[in-house]
Scaffold this motif. Structure first.
Motif, PDB file in Angstrom:
ATOM      1  N   GLY A 189      52.954  -4.828 -10.268  1.00  0.00           N
ATOM      2  CA  GLY A 189      51.961  -3.873 -10.748  1.00  0.00           C
ATOM      3  C   GLY A 189      51.105  -4.434 -11.864  1.00  0.00           C
ATOM      4  N   VAL A 190      51.751  -5.187 -12.779  1.00  0.00           N
ATOM      5  CA  VAL A 190      50.997  -5.805 -13.871  1.00  0.00           C
ATOM      6  C   VAL A 190      49.983  -6.797 -13.327  1.00  0.00           C
ATOM      7  CG1 VAL A 190      51.183  -7.346 -15.854  1.00  0.00           C
ATOM      8  CG2 VAL A 190      52.778  -5.442 -15.614  1.00  0.00           C
ATOM      9  N   LEU A 191      50.417  -7.630 -12.366  1.00  0.00           N
ATOM     10  CA  LEU A 191      49.503  -8.622 -11.791  1.00  0.00           C
ATOM     11  C   LEU A 191      48.360  -7.948 -11.036  1.00  0.00           C
ATOM     12  CD1 LEU A 191      52.078 -11.272 -10.500  1.00  0.00           C
ATOM     13  CD2 LEU A 191      50.653 -11.378 -12.557  1.00  0.00           C
ATOM     14  N   ALA A 192      48.692  -6.870 -10.297  1.00  0.00           N
ATOM     15  CA  ALA A 192      47.638  -6.162  -9.568  1.00  0.00           C
ATOM     16  C   ALA A 192      46.639  -5.526 -10.531  1.00  0.00           C
ATOM     17  CB  ALA A 192      48.259  -5.090  -8.668  1.00  0.00           C
ATOM     18  N   HIS A 367      34.995 -10.712  -2.058  1.00  0.00           N
ATOM     19  CA  HIS A 367      35.943 -10.871  -0.946  1.00  0.00           C
ATOM     20  C   HIS A 367      37.242 -10.107  -1.230  1.00  0.00           C
ATOM     21  CE1 HIS A 367      34.088 -13.615   1.922  1.00  0.00           C
ATOM     22  NE2 HIS A 367      33.597 -14.328   0.903  1.00  0.00           N
ATOM     23  N   ALA A 368      37.738 -10.192  -2.451  1.00  0.00           N
ATOM     24  CA  ALA A 368      38.992  -9.510  -2.801  1.00  0.00           C
ATOM     25  C   ALA A 368      38.837  -7.999  -2.669  1.00  0.00           C
ATOM     26  CB  ALA A 368      39.415  -9.883  -4.217  1.00  0.00           C
ATOM     27  N   ARG A 369      37.702  -7.477  -3.109  1.00  0.00           N
ATOM     28  CA  ARG A 369      37.490  -6.030  -3.021  1.00  0.00           C
ATOM     29  C   ARG A 369      37.457  -5.569  -1.564  1.00  0.00           C
ATOM     30  NH1 ARG A 369      36.225  -3.378  -7.582  1.00  0.00           N
ATOM     31  NH2 ARG A 369      35.523  -4.554  -9.414  1.00  0.00           N
ATOM     32  N   THR A 370      36.727  -6.258  -0.722  1.00  0.00           N
ATOM     33  CA  THR A 370      36.631  -5.829   0.678  1.00  0.00           C
ATOM     34  C   THR A 370      37.969  -5.995   1.400  1.00  0.00           C
ATOM     35  OG1 THR A 370      35.793  -8.045   1.237  1.00  0.00           O
ATOM     36  CG2 THR A 370      34.171  -6.308   0.840  1.00  0.00           C
ATOM     37  N   GLN A 371      38.673  -7.076   1.148  1.00  0.00           N
ATOM     38  CA  GLN A 371      39.959  -7.280   1.806  1.00  0.00           C
ATOM     39  C   GLN A 371      40.983  -6.242   1.360  1.00  0.00           C
ATOM     40  OE1 GLN A 371      41.053 -11.326   1.023  1.00  0.00           O
ATOM     41  NE2 GLN A 371      39.479 -12.183   2.372  1.00  0.00           N
ATOM     42  N   ALA A 372      40.921  -5.832   0.096  1.00  0.00           N
ATOM     43  CA  ALA A 372      41.863  -4.830  -0.394  1.00  0.00           C
ATOM     44  C   ALA A 372      41.706  -3.504   0.331  1.00  0.00           C
ATOM     45  CB  ALA A 372      41.683  -4.630  -1.892  1.00  0.00           C
ATOM     46  N   LEU A 373      40.507  -3.221   0.832  1.00  0.00           N
ATOM     47  CA  LEU A 373      40.250  -1.982   1.562  1.00  0.00           C
ATOM     48  C   LEU A 373      40.210  -2.195   3.059  1.00  0.00           C
ATOM     49  CD1 LEU A 373      37.553  -0.498  -0.822  1.00  0.00           C
ATOM     50  CD2 LEU A 373      39.857   0.351  -0.471  1.00  0.00           C
ATOM     51  N   GLY A 374      40.665  -3.362   3.528  1.00  0.00           N
ATOM     52  CA  GLY A 374      40.707  -3.640   4.957  1.00  0.00           C
ATOM     53  C   GLY A 374      39.361  -3.941   5.566  1.00  0.00           C
ATOM     54  N   GLY A 375      38.385  -4.338   4.740  1.00  0.00           N
ATOM     55  CA  GLY A 375      37.047  -4.618   5.248  1.00  0.00           C
ATOM     56  C   GLY A 375      36.736  -6.097   5.335  1.00  0.00           C
ATOM     57  N   THR A 376      35.473  -6.402   5.571  1.00  0.00           N
ATOM     58  CA  THR A 376      35.020  -7.792   5.695  1.00  0.00           C
ATOM     59  C   THR A 376      33.770  -7.990   4.847  1.00  0.00           C
ATOM     60  OG1 THR A 376      33.668  -7.268   7.644  1.00  0.00           O
ATOM     61  CG2 THR A 376      35.953  -8.010   8.023  1.00  0.00           C
ATOM     62  N   ALA A 400      48.077   0.608   1.246  1.00  0.00           N
ATOM     63  CA  ALA A 400      48.306  -0.277   0.096  1.00  0.00           C
ATOM     64  C   ALA A 400      47.152  -0.257  -0.874  1.00  0.00           C
ATOM     65  CB  ALA A 400      48.561  -1.706   0.575  1.00  0.00           C
ATOM     66  N   THR A 401      45.983   0.290  -0.405  1.00  0.00           N
ATOM     67  CA  THR A 401      44.823   0.288  -1.293  1.00  0.00           C
ATOM     68  C   THR A 401      44.755   1.522  -2.158  1.00  0.00           C
ATOM     69  OG1 THR A 401      43.466   1.373   0.359  1.00  0.00           O
ATOM     70  CG2 THR A 401      43.538  -1.041   0.406  1.00  0.00           C
ATOM     71  N   GLU A 402      45.685   2.455  -2.005  1.00  0.00           N
ATOM     72  CA  GLU A 402      45.602   3.690  -2.774  1.00  0.00           C
ATOM     73  C   GLU A 402      45.623   3.477  -4.277  1.00  0.00           C
ATOM     74  OE1 GLU A 402      44.827   6.706  -1.818  1.00  0.00           O
ATOM     75  OE2 GLU A 402      44.479   5.825   0.119  1.00  0.00           O
ATOM     76  N   PRO A 403      46.427   2.532  -4.810  1.00  0.00           N
ATOM     77  CA  PRO A 403      46.383   2.334  -6.259  1.00  0.00           C
ATOM     78  C   PRO A 403      44.999   1.990  -6.775  1.00  0.00           C
ATOM     79  CG  PRO A 403      48.328   1.334  -5.360  1.00  0.00           C
ATOM     80  CD  PRO A 403      47.497   1.770  -4.208  1.00  0.00           C
ATOM     81  N   GLU A 404      44.158   1.312  -5.933  1.00  0.00           N
ATOM     82  CA  GLU A 404      42.811   0.993  -6.365  1.00  0.00           C
ATOM     83  C   GLU A 404      41.950   2.237  -6.486  1.00  0.00           C
ATOM     84  OE1 GLU A 404      41.848  -1.972  -7.104  1.00  0.00           O
ATOM     85  OE2 GLU A 404      39.692  -1.827  -7.237  1.00  0.00           O
ATOM     86  N   ALA A 405      42.325   3.284  -5.702  1.00  0.00           N
ATOM     87  CA  ALA A 405      41.541   4.507  -5.721  1.00  0.00           C
ATOM     88  C   ALA A 405      41.765   5.306  -6.985  1.00  0.00           C
ATOM     89  CB  ALA A 405      41.889   5.369  -4.504  1.00  0.00           C
ATOM     90  N   HIS A 406      42.853   5.024  -7.688  1.00  0.00           N
ATOM     91  CA  HIS A 406      43.154   5.764  -8.905  1.00  0.00           C
ATOM     92  C   HIS A 406      43.456   4.794 -10.034  1.00  0.00           C
ATOM     93  CE1 HIS A 406      43.357   9.367  -6.433  1.00  0.00           C
ATOM     94  NE2 HIS A 406      44.080   8.660  -5.586  1.00  0.00           N
ATOM     95  N   PRO A 407      42.431   4.055 -10.487  1.00  0.00           N
ATOM     96  CA  PRO A 407      42.684   3.060 -11.537  1.00  0.00           C
ATOM     97  C   PRO A 407      43.117   3.750 -12.817  1.00  0.00           C
ATOM     98  CG  PRO A 407      40.332   3.335 -11.238  1.00  0.00           C
ATOM     99  CD  PRO A 407      40.978   4.153 -10.163  1.00  0.00           C
TER     100      PRO A 407
END
Length: 407
Positions: A189-192, A367-376, A400-407
């Motif tokens: 979690g800390v690294l994410a 790239h990291a943002r799109t991949q985290a949400l399953g995109g390209t 797995a992307t839900e934590p990004e939705a609630h920073p």
């Protein structure tokens, strides 16, 4: 009583005290019956009972008996010798054999304990038969049955103790494993969170500071000849600094981006294009196509807004473009963001390595943002032919992307 025996617990301590009381009670009974029954050798019987009781009482006090099987065996031999003397003097001594069974099975190894119990039972039967001047099967039933019960009880207790210890070790291992898992999840979690903050800082504060730097350079160049233009650049730099201050406070307060508060993603992108056009020598236009079937999640909106901010910042800093077209498209089960400029372009295969001093994190963060949400994320560019960047995100991202939705 020794190191090889199971560790004492409140239950075993209570059982030990019961055994002590049983031994003292049986010895006292033998002494009292010798006095009240006016039996011959009553004095010797009392002396043998007292000696046996004192020898028995020395066991729990001597530290060697607790730590050494050999010392425990010698103590048991001394107790057994005193008991034999008592048995030779009085038939009532036969009852003391029963607590001796438990002592022998508890303190001696399994085979030696069983052998000691058998020998004690034989002595008890023989002593009682001598006192009765006859022998019958009924005389053997009591001591033999007591020995069998003692063996069953002690072995059953030892089996339960081993099972309890096994379960205790399993619980300790499970507790340690859960602690390790919790620590690993905390580290992940800390690294994410660090990765998320790195992306946020790059797409907001770093790009904003770069914009301020460009505006101040423009003001510096315009200052000698056109002070009014320099003042305009300074005002724009001040506004950019205010926007970045709002972003910094958002990090502290852990809120959603101020750009998206109380507005839609399309409005935020249009305002971004307007601000970019006002602050820099570029015309940025926004286009919206399609109708959203459902409102985008915060994760989608944040990712697309950050990608647009980073892409336009790269266009201003590196592309030398005069126009940039930003298009947000709703495509059924996907949402797309396209940024096209008419700048110098570049060879995507020759991108510089990321470095803290020079930047270069933008495309990797996108790239990291799109991949985290399953995109390209696709980039098309060539020297002298401008750049086209397209981000495609599904509207049903992985869980797995839900934590990004609630920073």
């Amino acid at each position: 009583m020794n190191s090889a025996a199971p560790a004492l617990t409140p239950t075993t301590r209570a059982l030990a005290w019961c055994l002590h009381l049983l031994v003292i009670g049986l010895l006292s009974l033998a002494a009292v019956r010798a006095v009240t029954g006016e039996r011959p050798h009553a004095g010797w019987i009392i002396a043998a009972s007292v000696l046996c009781g004192l020898t028995y009482a020395a066991g729990p006090v001597l530290p060697g008996v607790r730590r050494s099987r050999r010392a425990a065996a010698l103590w048991l031999a001394a107790v057994g010798a005193c008991w034999t003397v008592l048995l030779a003097l009085s038939a009532d001594g036969v009852w003391v054999a029963f607590p001796l069974y438990f002592l022998q099975l508890h303190l001696l190894p399994r085979r030696a304990g069983v052998a000691a119990v058998v020998a004690t039972a034989v002595v008890a039967i023989a002593g009682f038969a001598v006192h009765q001047d006859s022998f019958s099967a009924a005389m053997a039933i009591g001591p033999a049955l007591g020995a069998a019960v003692a063996v069953a009880v002690v072995w059953g207790y030892q089996a339960l103790y081993r099972e309890s210890e096994h379960r205790r070790r399993l619980i300790e291992e499970l507790t340690a494993t859960r602690a390790d898992l919790a620590a690993a999840e905390h580290t992940a979690g800390v690294l994410a969170e660090r990765d998320r903050l790195a992306r946020e800082i790059h797409d907001t504060l770093a790009q904003g500071l770069s914009s301020i730097q460009l505006l101040l350079r423009a003001a510096e160049r315009a200052l000698p000849q056109a002070p009014q233009n320099a003042a305009r650049y300074v005002n724009q730099a001040r506004q950019a600094a205010a926007d970045n201050l709002a972003e910094a406070r958002r990090f502290v307060a852990a809120l959603t981006p101020p750009t998206l508060e109380g507005t839609t993603l399309a409005d935020a992108l249009e305002r971004l294009c307007t601000t970019t056009s006002a602050r820099h020598r570029i015309t940025a236009r926004f286009h919206l196509t399609g109708d959203p079937a459902a409102p985008l999640t915060t994760a989608h909106e944040v990712a697309l807004l950050r990608i647009a901010q980073s892409a336009l910042a790269n266009t201003v800093r590196h592309a030398g473009a005069t126009t940039a077209e930003v298009t947000l498209s709703y495509l059924g089960d996907h949402v797309a963001l396209d940024i096209v400029d008419d700048g110098h372009g570049f060879d995507p295969t020759l991108l510089p390595a990321s470095a803290p001093e020079t930047g270069g994190f933008g495309l990797a963060v996108m790239h990291a943002r799109t991949q985290a949400l399953g995109g390209t994320l696709t980039i098309e560019s060539a020297p002298g032919r401008g750049t086209a960047l397209a981000a495609r995100l599904p509207l049903t991202p992985p869980s797995a992307t839900e934590p990004e939705a609630h920073p």
